[in-house]
Design a protein around this motif. Sequence first.
Motif, PDB file in Angstrom:
ATOM      1  N   TYR A   1     -12.795   8.342  10.780  1.00 53.83           N
ATOM      2  CA  TYR A   1     -11.701   7.445  10.434  1.00 53.83           C
ATOM      3  C   TYR A   1     -11.690   7.347   8.912  1.00 53.83           C
ATOM      4  O   TYR A   1     -12.597   6.744   8.320  1.00 53.83           O
ATOM      5  N   LEU A   2     -10.725   7.985   8.292  1.00 52.26           N
ATOM      6  CA  LEU A   2     -10.626   8.055   6.838  1.00 52.26           C
ATOM      7  C   LEU A   2      -9.560   7.068   6.393  1.00 52.26           C
ATOM      8  O   LEU A   2      -8.364   7.269   6.638  1.00 52.26           O
ATOM      9  N   MET A   3      -9.985   5.992   5.760  1.00 53.18           N
ATOM     10  CA  MET A   3      -9.106   4.872   5.441  1.00 53.18           C
ATOM     11  C   MET A   3      -8.822   4.802   3.940  1.00 53.18           C
ATOM     12  O   MET A   3      -9.729   4.956   3.120  1.00 53.18           O
ATOM     13  N   ARG A   4      -7.568   4.561   3.623  1.00 55.15           N
ATOM     14  CA  ARG A   4      -7.189   4.313   2.234  1.00 55.15           C
ATOM     15  C   ARG A   4      -7.503   2.846   1.917  1.00 55.15           C
ATOM     16  O   ARG A   4      -7.265   1.960   2.736  1.00 55.15           O
ATOM     17  N   HIS A   5      -8.050   2.593   0.729  1.00 51.60           N
ATOM     18  CA  HIS A   5      -8.344   1.213   0.334  1.00 51.60           C
ATOM     19  C   HIS A   5      -7.085   0.363   0.396  1.00 51.60           C
ATOM     20  O   HIS A   5      -5.958   0.858   0.394  1.00 51.60           O
ATOM     21  N   ASP A   6      -7.282  -0.950   0.428  1.00 48.23           N
ATOM     22  CA  ASP A   6      -6.169  -1.879   0.558  1.00 48.23           C
ATOM     23  C   ASP A   6      -5.472  -2.097  -0.792  1.00 48.23           C
ATOM     24  O   ASP A   6      -5.957  -1.659  -1.834  1.00 48.23           O
ATOM     25  N   GLN A   7      -4.366  -2.802  -0.753  1.00 42.86           N
ATOM     26  CA  GLN A   7      -3.547  -3.015  -1.942  1.00 42.86           C
ATOM     27  C   GLN A   7      -4.353  -3.669  -3.073  1.00 42.86           C
ATOM     28  O   GLN A   7      -5.091  -4.621  -2.858  1.00 42.86           O
ATOM     29  N   THR A   8      -4.142  -3.136  -4.282  1.00 43.67           N
ATOM     30  CA  THR A   8      -4.809  -3.662  -5.473  1.00 43.67           C
ATOM     31  C   THR A   8      -3.766  -4.164  -6.473  1.00 43.67           C
ATOM     32  O   THR A   8      -2.569  -3.902  -6.340  1.00 43.67           O
ATOM     33  N   LEU A   9      -4.270  -4.833  -7.489  1.00 45.16           N
ATOM     34  CA  LEU A   9      -3.408  -5.314  -8.574  1.00 45.16           C
ATOM     35  C   LEU A   9      -2.661  -4.154  -9.225  1.00 45.16           C
ATOM     36  O   LEU A   9      -1.459  -4.236  -9.490  1.00 45.16           O
ATOM     37  N   PHE A  10      -3.348  -3.033  -9.485  1.00 45.87           N
ATOM     38  CA  PHE A  10      -2.687  -1.886 -10.111  1.00 45.87           C
ATOM     39  C   PHE A  10      -1.650  -1.257  -9.182  1.00 45.87           C
ATOM     40  O   PHE A  10      -0.648  -0.713  -9.659  1.00 45.87           O
ATOM     41  N   ASN A  11      -1.858  -1.300  -7.868  1.00 43.82           N
ATOM     42  CA  ASN A  11      -0.821  -0.813  -6.948  1.00 43.82           C
ATOM     43  C   ASN A  11       0.451  -1.621  -7.143  1.00 43.82           C
ATOM     44  O   ASN A  11       1.548  -1.068  -7.213  1.00 43.82           O
TER      45      ASN A  11
ATOM     46  N   ALA B   1      -7.174  11.405  -3.145  1.00 44.29           N
ATOM     47  CA  ALA B   1      -8.324  12.087  -2.547  1.00 44.29           C
ATOM     48  C   ALA B   1      -8.040  12.416  -1.087  1.00 44.29           C
ATOM     49  O   ALA B   1      -8.340  13.520  -0.611  1.00 44.29           O
ATOM     50  N   ILE B   2      -7.444  11.467  -0.369  1.00 39.62           N
ATOM     51  CA  ILE B   2      -7.154  11.674   1.049  1.00 39.62           C
ATOM     52  C   ILE B   2      -6.057  12.722   1.230  1.00 39.62           C
ATOM     53  O   ILE B   2      -6.148  13.588   2.107  1.00 39.62           O
TER      54      ILE B   2
END
Length: 194
Positions: free
Chosen positions: A6-16, A147-148
């Motif tokens: 299970y390859l997960m993208r990190h959650d929303q960040t300030l820079f996003n 990366a994903i």
Amino acid sequence: MKKTLYLMRHDQTLFNVQHKMQGWCDSPLTKIGIQQALCAKKYFQDQSIVFDAAYCSTAERASDTLELVTDMPYTRLKGLKELSFGKFEGEPEYLRPQPIPKLHLADYYVQFGGEDDFVAQKRVNDTLTDIMNQDNDNVLAVSHAGAIIMFTDLWDDSDKLQRAGFTNCSILEFSFEDDQFTFESLINLEYKTR
């Protein structure tokens, strides 16, 4: 024996939210990002998915995401880091050059102190292959969009991720057998957080 990643993208960040490039630089999760992680945690619990091992990149946004999804011990690996954008780190996304469709930017960022796309792609693929060759059947790994996407390009058509709404907190399910990854599904939980 077939295994599952299970390859997960990190959650929303300030820079996003600010539409800034964040490769090796970092920014904190937002309140929505925290809710996204809790939504992922609930998804895994509801599906009775139990992990034998958990990994993330060395970026805090990835480890913070992982710590919200599971309380199990985990390993941080440099091999799961995002592509380095060099001098473009933290700069507005509109400065990013547009790649030719279906091609990477190759070594574009190297001239600015960044990383070659294909070097990063190999790094991520080698890391995930090493992880899956260990004695684990179900693995969770938290990484980054670029990366994903680069990893997925090796094993499937990453364009379908973009068309399907590959967003923060998206989870890609891959099966792994005989050193081969097979893309199984995209689990997009973003809309459940609204």
